[in-house]
Design a protein around this motif. Structure first.
Motif, PDB file in Angstrom:
ATOM      1  N   PRO A 152       0.801  -1.229   0.000  1.00  0.00           N
ATOM      2  CA  PRO A 152       0.000   0.000   0.000  1.00  0.00           C
ATOM      3  C   PRO A 152       0.835   1.282   0.000  1.00  0.00           C
ATOM      4  CG  PRO A 152       0.200  -0.798   2.228  1.00  0.00           C
ATOM      5  CD  PRO A 152       0.949  -1.773   1.358  1.00  0.00           C
ATOM      6  N   PHE A 153       2.165   1.160  -0.022  1.00  0.00           N
ATOM      7  CA  PHE A 153       2.967   2.387  -0.074  1.00  0.00           C
ATOM      8  C   PHE A 153       2.658   3.177  -1.338  1.00  0.00           C
ATOM      9  CE2 PHE A 153       6.887   4.434  -1.686  1.00  0.00           C
ATOM     10  CZ  PHE A 153       6.946   5.464  -0.759  1.00  0.00           C
ATOM     11  N   VAL A 154       2.590   2.479  -2.463  1.00  0.00           N
ATOM     12  CA  VAL A 154       2.247   3.113  -3.734  1.00  0.00           C
ATOM     13  C   VAL A 154       0.731   3.112  -3.896  1.00  0.00           C
ATOM     14  CG1 VAL A 154       2.333   2.851  -6.248  1.00  0.00           C
ATOM     15  CG2 VAL A 154       4.402   2.508  -4.888  1.00  0.00           C
ATOM     16  N   VAL A 155       0.194   4.268  -4.216  1.00  0.00           N
ATOM     17  CA  VAL A 155      -1.231   4.378  -4.546  1.00  0.00           C
ATOM     18  C   VAL A 155      -1.323   4.543  -6.055  1.00  0.00           C
ATOM     19  CG1 VAL A 155      -3.346   5.690  -4.214  1.00  0.00           C
ATOM     20  CG2 VAL A 155      -1.735   5.431  -2.312  1.00  0.00           C
ATOM     21  N   LEU A 156      -1.961   3.606  -6.718  1.00  0.00           N
ATOM     22  CA  LEU A 156      -2.007   3.616  -8.175  1.00  0.00           C
ATOM     23  C   LEU A 156      -2.905   4.744  -8.683  1.00  0.00           C
ATOM     24  CD1 LEU A 156      -2.339  -0.228  -8.853  1.00  0.00           C
ATOM     25  CD2 LEU A 156      -0.261   1.149  -8.727  1.00  0.00           C
ATOM     26  N   GLY A 157      -2.361   5.596  -9.528  1.00  0.00           N
ATOM     27  CA  GLY A 157      -3.119   6.690 -10.103  1.00  0.00           C
ATOM     28  C   GLY A 157      -3.913   6.239 -11.318  1.00  0.00           C
ATOM     29  N   ASN A 158      -4.722   7.144 -11.847  1.00  0.00           N
ATOM     30  CA  ASN A 158      -5.572   6.803 -12.996  1.00  0.00           C
ATOM     31  C   ASN A 158      -4.771   6.437 -14.234  1.00  0.00           C
ATOM     32  OD1 ASN A 158      -7.920   7.286 -11.537  1.00  0.00           O
ATOM     33  ND2 ASN A 158      -7.933   9.460 -12.052  1.00  0.00           N
ATOM     34  N   SER A 159      -3.600   7.051 -14.395  1.00  0.00           N
ATOM     35  CA  SER A 159      -2.807   6.806 -15.599  1.00  0.00           C
ATOM     36  C   SER A 159      -1.902   5.590 -15.488  1.00  0.00           C
ATOM     37  CB  SER A 159      -1.968   8.039 -15.936  1.00  0.00           C
ATOM     38  OG  SER A 159      -1.057   8.303 -14.889  1.00  0.00           O
ATOM     39  N   SER A 160      -1.785   5.026 -14.289  1.00  0.00           N
ATOM     40  CA  SER A 160      -0.836   3.935 -14.072  1.00  0.00           C
ATOM     41  C   SER A 160      -1.098   2.744 -14.994  1.00  0.00           C
ATOM     42  CB  SER A 160      -0.881   3.477 -12.609  1.00  0.00           C
ATOM     43  OG  SER A 160       0.056   2.457 -12.374  1.00  0.00           O
ATOM     44  N   GLU A 161      -2.362   2.453 -15.233  1.00  0.00           N
ATOM     45  CA  GLU A 161      -2.716   1.312 -16.078  1.00  0.00           C
ATOM     46  C   GLU A 161      -2.173   1.477 -17.495  1.00  0.00           C
ATOM     47  OE1 GLU A 161      -6.706  -1.118 -17.584  1.00  0.00           O
ATOM     48  OE2 GLU A 161      -6.889   0.483 -16.092  1.00  0.00           O
ATOM     49  N   TYR A 162      -2.193   2.701 -18.000  1.00  0.00           N
ATOM     50  CA  TYR A 162      -1.715   2.946 -19.365  1.00  0.00           C
ATOM     51  C   TYR A 162      -0.207   2.720 -19.486  1.00  0.00           C
ATOM     52  CZ  TYR A 162      -6.322   4.990 -19.973  1.00  0.00           C
ATOM     53  OH  TYR A 162      -7.678   5.183 -20.024  1.00  0.00           O
ATOM     54  N   TYR A 163       0.480   2.873 -18.369  1.00  0.00           N
ATOM     55  CA  TYR A 163       1.927   2.635 -18.349  1.00  0.00           C
ATOM     56  C   TYR A 163       2.268   1.183 -17.973  1.00  0.00           C
ATOM     57  CZ  TYR A 163       3.058   7.628 -18.693  1.00  0.00           C
ATOM     58  OH  TYR A 163       3.209   8.927 -19.120  1.00  0.00           O
ATOM     59  N   GLY A 164       1.240   0.360 -17.868  1.00  0.00           N
ATOM     60  CA  GLY A 164       1.484  -1.031 -17.481  1.00  0.00           C
ATOM     61  C   GLY A 164       1.883  -1.178 -16.028  1.00  0.00           C
ATOM     62  N   LYS A 211       2.322   0.031 -26.930  1.00  0.00           N
ATOM     63  CA  LYS A 211       2.509   0.933 -25.789  1.00  0.00           C
ATOM     64  C   LYS A 211       2.203   2.385 -26.162  1.00  0.00           C
ATOM     65  CE  LYS A 211       5.871  -2.001 -23.449  1.00  0.00           C
ATOM     66  NZ  LYS A 211       7.199  -2.086 -22.821  1.00  0.00           N
ATOM     67  N   ALA A 212       1.342   2.543 -27.163  1.00  0.00           N
ATOM     68  CA  ALA A 212       1.034   3.890 -27.669  1.00  0.00           C
ATOM     69  C   ALA A 212       0.415   4.784 -26.604  1.00  0.00           C
ATOM     70  CB  ALA A 212       0.103   3.786 -28.869  1.00  0.00           C
ATOM     71  N   ASP A 213      -0.437   4.220 -25.742  1.00  0.00           N
ATOM     72  CA  ASP A 213      -1.099   5.030 -24.710  1.00  0.00           C
ATOM     73  C   ASP A 213      -0.067   5.698 -23.804  1.00  0.00           C
ATOM     74  OD1 ASP A 213      -3.580   4.391 -25.648  1.00  0.00           O
ATOM     75  OD2 ASP A 213      -3.965   2.798 -24.194  1.00  0.00           O
ATOM     76  N   ALA A 214       0.913   4.904 -23.358  1.00  0.00           N
ATOM     77  CA  ALA A 214       1.959   5.429 -22.473  1.00  0.00           C
ATOM     78  C   ALA A 214       2.783   6.500 -23.197  1.00  0.00           C
ATOM     79  CB  ALA A 214       2.866   4.299 -22.001  1.00  0.00           C
ATOM     80  N   TYR A 215       3.079   6.251 -24.466  1.00  0.00           N
ATOM     81  CA  TYR A 215       3.870   7.213 -25.243  1.00  0.00           C
ATOM     82  C   TYR A 215       3.130   8.544 -25.386  1.00  0.00           C
ATOM     83  CZ  TYR A 215       6.582   9.302 -29.004  1.00  0.00           C
ATOM     84  OH  TYR A 215       7.342  10.163 -29.744  1.00  0.00           O
ATOM     85  N   ILE A 216       1.831   8.460 -25.661  1.00  0.00           N
ATOM     86  CA  ILE A 216       1.021   9.677 -25.819  1.00  0.00           C
ATOM     87  C   ILE A 216       0.943  10.447 -24.499  1.00  0.00           C
ATOM     88  CG2 ILE A 216      -1.328  10.528 -26.243  1.00  0.00           C
ATOM     89  CD1 ILE A 216      -1.589   8.199 -28.302  1.00  0.00           C
ATOM     90  N   LEU A 217       0.706   9.731 -23.398  1.00  0.00           N
ATOM     91  CA  LEU A 217       0.612  10.398 -22.090  1.00  0.00           C
ATOM     92  C   LEU A 217       1.920  11.099 -21.743  1.00  0.00           C
ATOM     93  CD1 LEU A 217      -1.347   7.863 -19.843  1.00  0.00           C
ATOM     94  CD2 LEU A 217      -2.082  10.129 -20.570  1.00  0.00           C
ATOM     95  N   SER A 219       4.252  12.091 -23.781  1.00  0.00           N
ATOM     96  CA  SER A 219       4.473  13.201 -24.711  1.00  0.00           C
ATOM     97  C   SER A 219       3.613  14.408 -24.349  1.00  0.00           C
ATOM     98  CB  SER A 219       4.159  12.759 -26.145  1.00  0.00           C
ATOM     99  OG  SER A 219       5.001  11.687 -26.536  1.00  0.00           O
ATOM    100  N   LEU A 220       2.372  14.167 -23.937  1.00  0.00           N
ATOM    101  CA  LEU A 220       1.488  15.262 -23.532  1.00  0.00           C
ATOM    102  C   LEU A 220       2.017  15.963 -22.279  1.00  0.00           C
ATOM    103  CD1 LEU A 220      -2.028  13.682 -24.168  1.00  0.00           C
ATOM    104  CD2 LEU A 220      -1.031  15.632 -25.380  1.00  0.00           C
ATOM    105  N   ASP A 221       2.524  15.173 -21.319  1.00  0.00           N
ATOM    106  CA  ASP A 221       3.116  15.759 -20.114  1.00  0.00           C
ATOM    107  C   ASP A 221       4.305  16.646 -20.485  1.00  0.00           C
ATOM    108  OD1 ASP A 221       1.400  14.814 -18.197  1.00  0.00           O
ATOM    109  OD2 ASP A 221       2.561  12.996 -17.776  1.00  0.00           O
ATOM    110  N   TYR A 222       5.106  16.156 -21.427  1.00  0.00           N
ATOM    111  CA  TYR A 222       6.269  16.932 -21.883  1.00  0.00           C
ATOM    112  C   TYR A 222       5.832  18.248 -22.528  1.00  0.00           C
ATOM    113  CZ  TYR A 222      10.156  18.365 -24.867  1.00  0.00           C
ATOM    114  OH  TYR A 222      11.126  19.097 -25.482  1.00  0.00           O
TER     115      TYR A 222
END
Length: 228
Positions: A152-164, A211-217, A219-222
């Motif tokens: 439980p140290f890590v709390v999975l965020g909404n985007s975590s799934e897209y990054y695997g 892994k396109a979802d992770a790449y897009i996320l 890139s958008l953050d960047y």
């Protein structure tokens, strides 16, 4: 059980009993240490440090040194990466909170003073960059390690799934956030150079098929950061 102990922590917190919370989190840490349960150790250490600082603000320095010793001595490479990330965040938080007084100081060269209350902005920048580099030294291992293993140290965020749910993206983004806060301490070009480098490295593993979802996320953050 850990679940039971954390329920007791929550109850003590709701009753405004910080000393009880500190005692319980120390018990959880000791239990987890004996059982080599890293996620519980990390969660308990951070919780205890937070409550202890509320009671005695100077305990911040002791807790920081404790984390640094832990990072230096642990054989667990994932634990070490997480600890370096947390340490970078602690230095960044301190620098941001004290940014006005830090900006008044001339840059110090050579060995840093023992007391970080005497540090200039460049020393904080160097320290945060040093720890973010150490945190991501083992990127291959971080990519193959699931953040689910650190609940439980890590709390999975909404985007975590897209990054695997890999640890690599989580530690990279946390490191970037720590570096962003360093811009409050002054104009240090190496900060944004390091952020740029981290974003570049973040996108590389996700250029593979599937892994396109992770790449897009990433890139958008960047692009969001560049725009700001």
């Amino acid at each position: 059980t850990y679940e039971n102990l954390w329920k007791q922590v929550e109850q003590a917190n709701n009753k405004s009993l910080p000393q009880t919370v500190i005692k319980l989190t120390e018990d959880i840490f000791s239990k987890a240490q004996k059982e080599k349960n890293s996620p519980q150790m990390l969660k308990a250490y951070r919780a205890r440090a937070q409550y202890q600082r509320n009671l005695t603000p100077d305990s911040f320095y002791v807790d920081l040194k404790g984390m640094e010793r832990w990072a230096e001595t642990t054989d667990n490479r994932i634990d070490r990466a997480i600890l370096h990330t947390l340490i970078a965040g602690v230095y960044a938080d301190y620098a941001q909170s004290n940014s006005w007084s830090i900006r008044q100081r001339a840059s110090l060269m050579g060995d840093a003073p023992e007391d970080i209350r005497e540090w200039s902005g460049n020393l904080f920048v160097d320290k945060v960059i040093q720890h973010t580099e150490a945190a991501l030294q083992d990127s291959t291992l971080l990519l193959s390690t699931s953040s689910k293993d650190y609940q439980p140290f890590v709390v999975l965020g909404n985007s975590s799934e897209y990054y695997g749910h890999d640890m690599f993206h989580m530690i990279t983004l946390y490191s970037i956030d720590a570096l962003k806060r360093m811009n409050y301490t002054g104009n240090y070009p190496q900060v944004n150079e390091r952020i740029e480098s981290l974003f570049t490295n973040l996108t590389l593993p996700y250029k593979e098929p599937g892994k396109a979802d992770a790449y897009i996320l990433a890139s958008l953050d960047y692009l969001r950061w560049k725009n700001n």
